[in-house]
Design a protein around this motif. Structure first.
Motif, PDB file in Angstrom:
ATOM      1  N   SER A 112     -14.423   3.476  41.203  1.00 23.09           N
ATOM      2  CA  SER A 112     -14.611   4.461  42.264  1.00 23.09           C
ATOM      3  C   SER A 112     -15.637   4.046  43.310  1.00 23.09           C
ATOM      4  CB  SER A 112     -15.015   5.809  41.661  1.00 23.09           C
ATOM      5  OG  SER A 112     -16.191   5.672  40.882  1.00 23.09           O
ATOM      6  N   ASN A 113     -16.491   3.063  43.001  1.00 23.73           N
ATOM      7  CA  ASN A 113     -17.553   2.649  43.930  1.00 23.73           C
ATOM      8  C   ASN A 113     -17.589   1.128  44.067  1.00 23.73           C
ATOM      9  OD1 ASN A 113     -18.650   5.398  43.973  1.00 23.73           O
ATOM     10  ND2 ASN A 113     -19.361   4.917  41.913  1.00 23.73           N
ATOM     11  N   ILE A 114     -17.860   0.682  45.283  1.00 29.11           N
ATOM     12  CA  ILE A 114     -18.052  -0.753  45.497  1.00 29.11           C
ATOM     13  C   ILE A 114     -19.233  -0.987  46.428  1.00 29.11           C
ATOM     14  CG2 ILE A 114     -15.628  -1.403  45.164  1.00 29.11           C
ATOM     15  CD1 ILE A 114     -15.478  -1.732  48.277  1.00 29.11           C
ATOM     16  N   ARG A 115     -19.798  -2.160  46.312  1.00 30.21           N
ATOM     17  CA  ARG A 115     -20.790  -2.670  47.265  1.00 30.21           C
ATOM     18  C   ARG A 115     -20.206  -3.985  47.754  1.00 30.21           C
ATOM     19  NH1 ARG A 115     -25.029  -1.154  49.276  1.00 30.21           N
ATOM     20  NH2 ARG A 115     -26.706  -2.471  50.014  1.00 30.21           N
ATOM     21  N   ILE A 116     -20.160  -4.150  49.085  1.00 30.32           N
ATOM     22  CA  ILE A 116     -19.478  -5.300  49.664  1.00 30.32           C
ATOM     23  C   ILE A 116     -20.299  -5.901  50.801  1.00 30.32           C
ATOM     24  CG2 ILE A 116     -18.086  -3.842  51.225  1.00 30.32           C
ATOM     25  CD1 ILE A 116     -15.738  -5.831  50.717  1.00 30.32           C
ATOM     26  N   SER A 117     -20.319  -7.223  50.830  1.00 31.98           N
ATOM     27  CA  SER A 117     -20.989  -7.974  51.886  1.00 31.98           C
ATOM     28  C   SER A 117     -19.903  -8.516  52.811  1.00 31.98           C
ATOM     29  CB  SER A 117     -21.762  -9.132  51.241  1.00 31.98           C
ATOM     30  OG  SER A 117     -22.217 -10.039  52.216  1.00 31.98           O
ATOM     31  N   TYR A 118     -20.082  -8.351  54.134  1.00 28.05           N
ATOM     32  CA  TYR A 118     -19.057  -8.786  55.087  1.00 28.05           C
ATOM     33  C   TYR A 118     -19.639  -8.869  56.494  1.00 28.05           C
ATOM     34  CZ  TYR A 118     -18.854  -3.869  56.528  1.00 28.05           C
ATOM     35  OH  TYR A 118     -19.185  -2.619  56.993  1.00 28.05           O
ATOM     36  N   TYR A 119     -18.859  -9.471  57.378  1.00 26.28           N
ATOM     37  CA  TYR A 119     -19.165  -9.483  58.810  1.00 26.28           C
ATOM     38  C   TYR A 119     -18.146  -8.600  59.507  1.00 26.28           C
ATOM     39  CZ  TYR A 119     -22.182 -13.463  57.845  1.00 26.28           C
ATOM     40  OH  TYR A 119     -23.180 -14.261  57.353  1.00 26.28           O
ATOM     41  N   ASP A 120     -18.605  -7.924  60.573  1.00 24.75           N
ATOM     42  CA  ASP A 120     -17.662  -7.151  61.378  1.00 24.75           C
ATOM     43  C   ASP A 120     -17.099  -8.044  62.484  1.00 24.75           C
ATOM     44  OD1 ASP A 120     -19.543  -7.212  63.505  1.00 24.75           O
ATOM     45  OD2 ASP A 120     -20.293  -5.200  63.049  1.00 24.75           O
ATOM     46  N   GLU A 121     -16.302  -7.467  63.364  1.00 21.53           N
ATOM     47  CA  GLU A 121     -15.640  -8.255  64.416  1.00 21.53           C
ATOM     48  C   GLU A 121     -16.611  -8.870  65.417  1.00 21.53           C
ATOM     49  OE1 GLU A 121     -15.289  -3.881  65.694  1.00 21.53           O
ATOM     50  OE2 GLU A 121     -15.466  -5.038  63.843  1.00 21.53           O
ATOM     51  N   ASN A 122     -17.866  -8.390  65.449  1.00 24.74           N
ATOM     52  CA  ASN A 122     -18.890  -8.950  66.339  1.00 24.74           C
ATOM     53  C   ASN A 122     -19.813  -9.913  65.593  1.00 24.74           C
ATOM     54  OD1 ASN A 122     -18.041  -7.400  68.646  1.00 24.74           O
ATOM     55  ND2 ASN A 122     -18.892  -5.622  67.579  1.00 24.74           N
ATOM     56  N   TRP A 123     -19.445 -10.280  64.388  1.00 27.23           N
ATOM     57  CA  TRP A 123     -20.197 -11.193  63.526  1.00 27.23           C
ATOM     58  C   TRP A 123     -21.584 -10.651  63.157  1.00 27.23           C
ATOM     59  CZ3 TRP A 123     -18.056 -14.812  60.659  1.00 27.23           C
ATOM     60  CH2 TRP A 123     -16.759 -15.207  61.010  1.00 27.23           C
ATOM     61  N   VAL A 124     -21.656  -9.322  63.026  1.00 32.99           N
ATOM     62  CA  VAL A 124     -22.856  -8.679  62.513  1.00 32.99           C
ATOM     63  C   VAL A 124     -22.663  -8.539  61.003  1.00 32.99           C
ATOM     64  CG1 VAL A 124     -24.257  -6.568  62.523  1.00 32.99           C
ATOM     65  CG2 VAL A 124     -23.268  -7.438  64.669  1.00 32.99           C
ATOM     66  N   HIS A 125     -23.652  -9.003  60.230  1.00 37.41           N
ATOM     67  CA  HIS A 125     -23.543  -8.948  58.776  1.00 37.41           C
ATOM     68  C   HIS A 125     -23.872  -7.549  58.263  1.00 37.41           C
ATOM     69  CE1 HIS A 125     -24.810  -9.510  54.546  1.00 37.41           C
ATOM     70  NE2 HIS A 125     -23.705 -10.251  54.546  1.00 37.41           N
ATOM     71  N   HIS A 126     -23.112  -7.102  57.265  1.00 38.01           N
ATOM     72  CA  HIS A 126     -23.330  -5.805  56.627  1.00 38.01           C
ATOM     73  C   HIS A 126     -23.277  -5.991  55.122  1.00 38.01           C
ATOM     74  CE1 HIS A 126     -22.357  -3.509  60.369  1.00 38.01           C
ATOM     75  NE2 HIS A 126     -21.567  -4.545  60.588  1.00 38.01           N
ATOM     76  N   GLU A 127     -24.022  -5.164  54.408  1.00 39.90           N
ATOM     77  CA  GLU A 127     -23.826  -5.004  52.965  1.00 39.90           C
ATOM     78  C   GLU A 127     -23.825  -3.501  52.743  1.00 39.90           C
ATOM     79  OE1 GLU A 127     -25.874  -6.083  48.771  1.00 39.90           O
ATOM     80  OE2 GLU A 127     -25.479  -7.789  50.118  1.00 39.90           O
ATOM     81  N   ASP A 128     -22.639  -2.954  52.533  1.00 35.28           N
ATOM     82  CA  ASP A 128     -22.456  -1.505  52.478  1.00 35.28           C
ATOM     83  C   ASP A 128     -21.836  -1.085  51.157  1.00 35.28           C
ATOM     84  OD1 ASP A 128     -23.346  -1.150  55.139  1.00 35.28           O
ATOM     85  OD2 ASP A 128     -21.331  -1.472  55.938  1.00 35.28           O
ATOM     86  N   SER A 129     -22.068   0.196  50.835  1.00 36.38           N
ATOM     87  CA  SER A 129     -21.443   0.805  49.663  1.00 36.38           C
ATOM     88  C   SER A 129     -20.374   1.777  50.126  1.00 36.38           C
ATOM     89  CB  SER A 129     -22.484   1.556  48.833  1.00 36.38           C
ATOM     90  OG  SER A 129     -23.406   0.637  48.293  1.00 36.38           O
ATOM     91  N   PHE A 130     -19.269   1.827  49.387  1.00 42.13           N
ATOM     92  CA  PHE A 130     -18.177   2.742  49.690  1.00 42.13           C
ATOM     93  C   PHE A 130     -17.731   3.381  48.390  1.00 42.13           C
ATOM     94  CE2 PHE A 130     -18.020  -0.567  52.922  1.00 42.13           C
ATOM     95  CZ  PHE A 130     -18.012   0.188  54.095  1.00 42.13           C
ATOM     96  N   LYS A 131     -17.164   4.579  48.495  1.00 41.53           N
ATOM     97  CA  LYS A 131     -16.686   5.286  47.309  1.00 41.53           C
ATOM     98  C   LYS A 131     -15.337   5.921  47.593  1.00 41.53           C
ATOM     99  CE  LYS A 131     -18.985   9.496  48.555  1.00 41.53           C
ATOM    100  NZ  LYS A 131     -19.583  10.705  48.277  1.00 41.53           N
ATOM    101  N   GLY A 132     -14.691   6.356  46.533  1.00 44.24           N
ATOM    102  CA  GLY A 132     -13.447   7.102  46.655  1.00 44.24           C
ATOM    103  C   GLY A 132     -12.330   6.318  47.325  1.00 44.24           C
ATOM    104  N   LEU A 133     -11.611   7.000  48.220  1.00 45.66           N
ATOM    105  CA  LEU A 133     -10.459   6.371  48.873  1.00 45.66           C
ATOM    106  C   LEU A 133     -10.866   5.215  49.780  1.00 45.66           C
ATOM    107  CD1 LEU A 133      -8.276   9.526  49.582  1.00 45.66           C
ATOM    108  CD2 LEU A 133      -7.733   7.642  48.041  1.00 45.66           C
ATOM    109  N   ALA A 134     -12.037   5.293  50.398  1.00 45.10           N
ATOM    110  CA  ALA A 134     -12.500   4.166  51.228  1.00 45.10           C
ATOM    111  C   ALA A 134     -12.651   2.924  50.360  1.00 45.10           C
ATOM    112  CB  ALA A 134     -13.826   4.506  51.912  1.00 45.10           C
ATOM    113  N   ALA A 135     -13.279   3.078  49.188  1.00 41.34           N
ATOM    114  CA  ALA A 135     -13.450   1.948  48.273  1.00 41.34           C
ATOM    115  C   ALA A 135     -12.096   1.411  47.829  1.00 41.34           C
ATOM    116  CB  ALA A 135     -14.275   2.373  47.055  1.00 41.34           C
ATOM    117  N   ARG A 136     -11.162   2.297  47.558  1.00 46.54           N
ATOM    118  CA  ARG A 136      -9.837   1.886  47.092  1.00 46.54           C
ATOM    119  C   ARG A 136      -9.098   1.079  48.148  1.00 46.54           C
ATOM    120  NH1 ARG A 136      -6.362   2.717  43.153  1.00 46.54           N
ATOM    121  NH2 ARG A 136      -7.797   4.150  42.170  1.00 46.54           N
TER     122      ARG A 136
END
Length: 189
Positions: A112-136
């Motif tokens: 039900s929960n994830i933590r993910i490291s990624y870059y967005d389309e502007n190459w800004v780095h993020h490490e965010d947590s998501f839950k529920g349907l967003a995580a899925r």
């Protein structure tokens, strides 16, 4: 531009995708084309391997789920070079489908929960947590960049029960309301 979606059975869908650099050619156009393709096919996510590019890129727009989870209103994101750092919480089932596997839906268990490291389309780095349907939705698209399909989460028995349908999809014996590329269909036929 709408791109053809690669169907089940194509080897690119089983390949672990590669990270990319900011100078990746025509990245902005590819992202725009992936969104256009996803919306035309009525999807909520699309990964680059599904349009024939073995790179760690996927787009999501989970807005259609905002009635179930209001925080998903305008939940539209690009994930580049994503890597799941942590999966937690209880596993829960949800009936998933995939644009590369039309007309098949199955209950898939995911955390039900994830933590993910990624870059967005502007190459800004993020490490965010998501839950529920967003995580899925993110986990489903992330799997594509790891060479996995939602059918890989099925029990061997359940997968055997749908194997003929899966084989038919790879041969182009399926109706999809969007353009597809089938691995077992020879060109020029």
């Amino acid at each position: 531009m709408k791109l053809p979606i690669v169907a089940y059975g194509d080897p690119i869908l089983k390949r672990v995708a590669k990270d990319i650099e900011p100078a990746f050619p025509n990245l902005k156009e590819l992202i725009a084309d992936m969104y256009e393709t996803m919306y035309a096919a009525r999807g909520v996510g699309l990964a680059a391997p599904q349009v024939g590019q073995s790179i760690r890129l996927f787009v999501v727009d989970a807005t259609p789920f905002d009635e179930d989870e209001p925080e998903l209103k305008n939940f539209k994101k690009v994930f580049i070079n994503a890597h799941i750092v942590e999966e937690s919480g209880e596993e829960w089932p949800f009936n998933e489908g995939c644009l590369s596997i039309p007309d098949i839906r199955e209950d898939i268990y995911r955390n039900s929960n994830i933590r993910i490291s990624y870059y967005d389309e502007n190459w800004v780095h993020h490490e965010d947590s998501f839950k529920g349907l967003a995580a899925r939705v993110i986990q489903h698209e992330y799997d594509h960049t790891d060479g996995k399909l939602f059918t890989d989460h099925l029990s061997p028995l359940r997968k055997r029960l749908i194997q003929k349908k899966l084989n038919d999809i790879s041969k182009g014996i399926v109706k999809a309301e969007y353009k597809m590329k089938f691995p077992a269909v020879k060109k020029g036929r």
